[in-house]
Design a protein around this motif. Structure first.
Motif, PDB file in Angstrom:
ATOM      1  N   ALA A  12       0.725  -1.282  -0.017  1.00 25.14           N
ATOM      2  CA  ALA A  12      -0.056  -0.034  -0.069  1.00 25.14           C
ATOM      3  C   ALA A  12       0.739   1.197   0.044  1.00 25.14           C
ATOM      4  N   ALA A  13       1.882   1.151   0.605  1.00 23.38           N
ATOM      5  CA  ALA A  13       2.876   2.287   0.947  1.00 23.38           C
ATOM      6  C   ALA A  13       3.481   2.601  -0.462  1.00 23.38           C
ATOM      7  N   ARG A  14       3.765   1.396  -1.151  1.00 24.77           N
ATOM      8  CA  ARG A  14       4.552   1.463  -2.509  1.00 24.77           C
ATOM      9  C   ARG A  14       3.540   2.295  -3.412  1.00 24.77           C
ATOM     10  N   ASP A  15       2.379   1.574  -3.506  1.00 26.11           N
ATOM     11  CA  ASP A  15       1.286   2.030  -4.513  1.00 26.11           C
ATOM     12  C   ASP A  15       1.155   3.595  -4.350  1.00 26.11           C
ATOM     13  N   ARG A  16       1.152   4.066  -2.951  1.00 25.84           N
ATOM     14  CA  ARG A  16       0.967   5.312  -2.880  1.00 25.84           C
ATOM     15  C   ARG A  16       2.096   6.165  -3.227  1.00 25.84           C
ATOM     16  N   LEU A  17       3.415   5.947  -3.039  1.00 26.88           N
ATOM     17  CA  LEU A  17       4.527   6.437  -3.751  1.00 26.88           C
ATOM     18  C   LEU A  17       4.558   6.591  -5.062  1.00 26.88           C
ATOM     19  N   ALA A  18       3.917   5.194  -5.729  1.00 28.96           N
ATOM     20  CA  ALA A  18       4.320   5.286  -7.296  1.00 28.96           C
ATOM     21  C   ALA A  18       3.135   6.561  -7.915  1.00 28.96           C
ATOM     22  N   ALA A  19       2.320   7.075  -7.169  1.00 28.48           N
ATOM     23  CA  ALA A  19       1.368   7.777  -7.418  1.00 28.48           C
ATOM     24  C   ALA A  19       2.115   9.336  -7.367  1.00 28.48           C
ATOM     25  N   GLY A  20       2.995   9.482  -6.448  1.00 23.35           N
ATOM     26  CA  GLY A  20       3.645  10.728  -6.165  1.00 23.35           C
ATOM     27  C   GLY A  20       4.344  10.683  -5.250  1.00 23.35           C
ATOM     28  N   ARG A  49      13.024   6.544   2.446  1.00 27.86           N
ATOM     29  CA  ARG A  49      13.933   5.414   2.418  1.00 27.86           C
ATOM     30  C   ARG A  49      13.390   4.393   1.450  1.00 27.86           C
ATOM     31  N   LEU A  50      11.920   4.129   1.828  1.00 23.42           N
ATOM     32  CA  LEU A  50      11.102   3.197   1.216  1.00 23.42           C
ATOM     33  C   LEU A  50      11.333   3.301  -0.201  1.00 23.42           C
ATOM     34  N   ARG A  51      10.908   4.437  -0.807  1.00 23.25           N
ATOM     35  CA  ARG A  51      10.959   4.903  -2.125  1.00 23.25           C
ATOM     36  C   ARG A  51      12.117   4.720  -2.766  1.00 23.25           C
ATOM     37  N   ARG A  52      13.361   5.447  -2.184  1.00 24.73           N
ATOM     38  CA  ARG A  52      14.758   5.022  -2.597  1.00 24.73           C
ATOM     39  C   ARG A  52      14.948   3.832  -2.820  1.00 24.73           C
ATOM     40  N   ASP A  53      14.974   2.859  -1.563  1.00 25.10           N
ATOM     41  CA  ASP A  53      15.761   1.790  -1.482  1.00 25.10           C
ATOM     42  C   ASP A  53      14.744   0.437  -2.178  1.00 25.10           C
ATOM     43  N   GLY A  54      13.410   0.750  -1.997  1.00 21.73           N
ATOM     44  CA  GLY A  54      12.377  -0.137  -2.326  1.00 21.73           C
ATOM     45  C   GLY A  54      12.058  -1.243  -1.246  1.00 21.73           C
TER      46      GLY A  54
END
Length: 133
Positions: A25-33, A68-73
């Motif tokens: 869910a966090a990755r999906d949200r980060l993918a949107a912006g 950090r989650l966005r940068r490192d995955g």
């Protein structure tokens, strides 16, 4: 002095399946912006600005973890009792704290507010949270 672990909290518990949904869910949200555009993060940035802290130099814990989650995955595994709680908070962008238990008198409980609590706000005044719904 280290406090004893709560019954049922063990270092060997596998939280991977439960966390997969939260991180997804966090990755999906980060993918949107980017996280800087999230209304919750913008609110923290405004608060930091009012305190005189440059918000992109001093980021709130939620923004730092999301970056950090966005940068490192992924996020590194944290201490077993804290890691699942911190990772589970990513989709809702709740600030996370690290506390020095040696400086806390009495018990520490993390739970939704009932409205009777009192705390010292960042501006130095006594504040009371709204009850959780």
């Amino acid at each position: 002095m280290r406090r004893p672990a709560r019954p049922g909290v063990t270092p060997g518990v596998d939280v991977t399946p439960r966390l997969a949904g939260y991180l997804g869910a966090a990755r999906d949200r980060l993918a949107a912006g980017p996280e800087g555009g999230f209304p919750e993060i913008q609110a923290w940035r405004r608060a930091f600005t009012r305190m005189g802290c440059p918000p992109t130099r001093y980021r709130c814990a939620a923004e730092s973890l999301l970056r950090r989650l966005r940068r490192d995955g992924h996020l590194p595994r944290l201490a077993s009792a804290r890691g699942p709680r911190q990772r589970a908070l990513h989709p809702v962008r709740v600030p996370v704290a690290v506390l020095d238990l040696a400086r806390i008198d009495g018990d520490l409980t993390v739970r939704p507010a009932d409205g009777t609590e009192s705390y010292l706000g960042l501006g130095g005044e006594s504040e009371h949270p709204r009850p959780a719904r």
